[in-house]
Design a protein around this motif. Structure first.
Motif, PDB file in Angstrom:
ATOM      1  N   ASN A   1      49.521   5.120  29.307  1.00  0.00           N
ATOM      2  CA  ASN A   1      49.182   5.143  27.882  1.00  0.00           C
ATOM      3  C   ASN A   1      49.366   6.503  27.221  1.00  0.00           C
ATOM      4  OD1 ASN A   1      47.764   2.338  27.188  1.00  0.00           O
ATOM      5  ND2 ASN A   1      47.151   2.929  29.252  1.00  0.00           N
TER       6      ASN A   1
ATOM      7  N   LYS B   1      51.315   9.377  25.608  1.00  0.00           N
ATOM      8  CA  LYS B   1      52.621   9.568  24.986  1.00  0.00           C
ATOM      9  C   LYS B   1      52.822  11.066  24.736  1.00  0.00           C
ATOM     10  CE  LYS B   1      52.510   5.057  22.701  1.00  0.00           C
ATOM     11  NZ  LYS B   1      52.552   4.335  21.402  1.00  0.00           N
TER      12      LYS B   1
ATOM     13  N   ASP C   1      46.140  18.256  22.638  1.00  0.00           N
ATOM     14  CA  ASP C   1      44.708  17.958  22.512  1.00  0.00           C
ATOM     15  C   ASP C   1      44.490  16.653  21.746  1.00  0.00           C
ATOM     16  OD1 ASP C   1      44.494  20.388  23.742  1.00  0.00           O
ATOM     17  OD2 ASP C   1      43.855  21.479  21.951  1.00  0.00           O
ATOM     18  N   LYS C   2      45.229  16.469  20.657  1.00  0.00           N
ATOM     19  CA  LYS C   2      45.065  15.270  19.834  1.00  0.00           C
ATOM     20  C   LYS C   2      45.461  14.012  20.603  1.00  0.00           C
ATOM     21  CE  LYS C   2      46.427  13.339  15.351  1.00  0.00           C
ATOM     22  NZ  LYS C   2      47.229  13.576  14.129  1.00  0.00           N
ATOM     23  N   GLU C   3      46.566  14.084  21.365  1.00  0.00           N
ATOM     24  CA  GLU C   3      47.020  12.916  22.127  1.00  0.00           C
ATOM     25  C   GLU C   3      46.045  12.572  23.245  1.00  0.00           C
ATOM     26  OE1 GLU C   3      49.201   9.743  23.643  1.00  0.00           O
ATOM     27  OE2 GLU C   3      49.094  10.711  21.678  1.00  0.00           O
TER      28      GLU C   3
ATOM     29  N   ALA D   1      42.780  13.175  23.325  1.00  0.00           N
ATOM     30  CA  ALA D   1      41.580  12.583  22.728  1.00  0.00           C
ATOM     31  C   ALA D   1      41.831  11.135  22.296  1.00  0.00           C
ATOM     32  CB  ALA D   1      41.128  13.427  21.541  1.00  0.00           C
ATOM     33  N   ARG D   2      43.039  10.863  21.821  1.00  0.00           N
ATOM     34  CA  ARG D   2      43.354   9.487  21.395  1.00  0.00           C
ATOM     35  C   ARG D   2      43.334   8.526  22.588  1.00  0.00           C
ATOM     36  NH1 ARG D   2      47.107   5.898  21.749  1.00  0.00           N
ATOM     37  NH2 ARG D   2      48.357   7.277  23.091  1.00  0.00           N
ATOM     38  N   VAL D   3      43.927   8.934  23.694  1.00  0.00           N
ATOM     39  CA  VAL D   3      43.997   8.061  24.870  1.00  0.00           C
ATOM     40  C   VAL D   3      42.598   7.798  25.420  1.00  0.00           C
ATOM     41  CG1 VAL D   3      44.833   7.891  27.231  1.00  0.00           C
ATOM     42  CG2 VAL D   3      46.324   8.751  25.451  1.00  0.00           C
TER      43      VAL D   3
ATOM     44  N   SER E   1      39.753   7.906  23.791  1.00  0.00           N
ATOM     45  CA  SER E   1      38.990   7.078  22.848  1.00  0.00           C
ATOM     46  C   SER E   1      39.374   5.606  22.937  1.00  0.00           C
ATOM     47  CB  SER E   1      39.209   7.583  21.420  1.00  0.00           C
ATOM     48  OG  SER E   1      38.769   8.920  21.287  1.00  0.00           O
ATOM     49  N   SER E   2      40.615   5.332  23.346  1.00  0.00           N
ATOM     50  CA  SER E   2      41.079   3.941  23.419  1.00  0.00           C
ATOM     51  C   SER E   2      40.808   3.289  24.768  1.00  0.00           C
ATOM     52  CB  SER E   2      42.583   3.894  23.129  1.00  0.00           C
ATOM     53  OG  SER E   2      43.310   4.619  24.112  1.00  0.00           O
TER      54      SER E   2
END
Length: 280
Positions: free
Chosen positions: A202, A204, A244-246, A248-250, A252-253
């Motif tokens: 997951n 990216k 960092d943003k990617e 945190a997204r993974v 959170s999902s």
């Protein structure tokens, strides 16, 4: 025949002695040595610049690797110090030693009396042993017959009695507290191997980060709630805003985890997950 140096200025002057030296060939021959020297100097300078640039890149890569190893060592040292500090702060439970009970010596309350043989006329009737047929003389007998119970096995049936046992609800302060370490830590469905596989599928890798050669390991901190949901997602160890943003997204999902437990109750637990970004 002597060897002729075609680049010697004397030879050129001899060839063009009685000719028009303003002609292009003379000027070209005359400046050949200077041009060769200039070309050689330019070639040497270019080689030095390229070699210096390559050496700088190699040294910079070594410094980055050493800095990364130093940062990881410092992070590990901080974690060890924190674990030692928490271990020291925990109160020591001393085993209670009950004092030995002193058993006092038991005194005799009765003294054995040896039997004394007496004559029949000296013995009272009350002290004589009664015969078996005389034991029932003073027993009252009822006029009604009462049938006894044939089956002596008595079963207690309480189906008609509703026993309501109040359930012990977790204390409010325990339900709201966020633990760092508990008896049963929270777990991703399927275990660590499933978590690693989920992140690999997951995550990216941001294209701008790949083009700029940005890589590293981002550590994400979050809280596993009592129902297994993920909340309070934060970047504990950043690398680059894109990575960092990617990460945190993974995180959170992610699907719901198996919640942690303390003293048989589900509690909120803080957890850290590293997300690796590695260039191929």
């Amino acid at each position: 025949m002597a060897k002729i140096d075609l680049y010697d200025p004397k030879w050129i002057d001899m060839v063009f002695a009685d000719k028009n030296k303003a002609y292009g060939a003379y000027q070209l021959r005359k400046g050949t040595a200077g041009r060769n020297i200039k070309a050689l100097i330019i070639l040497l300078i270019t080689a030095l610049l390229i070699g210096g640039f390559l050496a700088y890149k190699v040294i910079q890569q070594q410094k980055d690797a050493e800095r990364q190893a130093y940062m990881e060592q410092m992070e590990l040292s901080k974690l060890k110090e924190q674990a030692k500090r928490e271990k020291k702060e925990q109160p020591k439970i001393e085993a209670k030693v009950e004092p030995k009970k002193v058993v006092e010596q038991v005194r005799e309350t009765q003294k054995y009396t040896a039997p004394v043989i007496k004559k029949d006329e000296l013995v009272n009737d009350e002290n004589q042993l009664k015969q078996a047929e005389d034991l029932d003389k003073d027993v009252a007998v009822g006029a009604k017959d009462q049938e006894g119970v044939k089956d002596r096995t008595v079963e207690a049936i309480r189906n008609d009695i509703a026993v309501n046992v109040p359930k012990e609800e977790p204390k409010q302060e325990v339900a709201q507290k966020v633990f760092d370490v508990v008896e049963q830590m929270p777990m991703f469905p399927g275990g660590p191997a499933a978590l690693k596989e989920y992140l690999a599928k997951n995550v990216k890798y941001p294209i701008p980060a790949q083009e700029n050669g940005i890589s590293g390991r981002v550590v994400i901190s979050f809280v596993v709630e009592t129902d297994g949901s993920i909340t309070q997602v934060q970047v504990a160890k950043p690398v680059d805003p894109l990575l960092d943003k990617e990460a945190a997204r993974v995180v959170s999902s992610m699907p719901k985890w198996v919640p942690g437990q303390q003293n048989g109750q589900k509690v909120r637990v803080k957890y850290n997950v590293p997300v690796n970004f590695k260039l191929q």
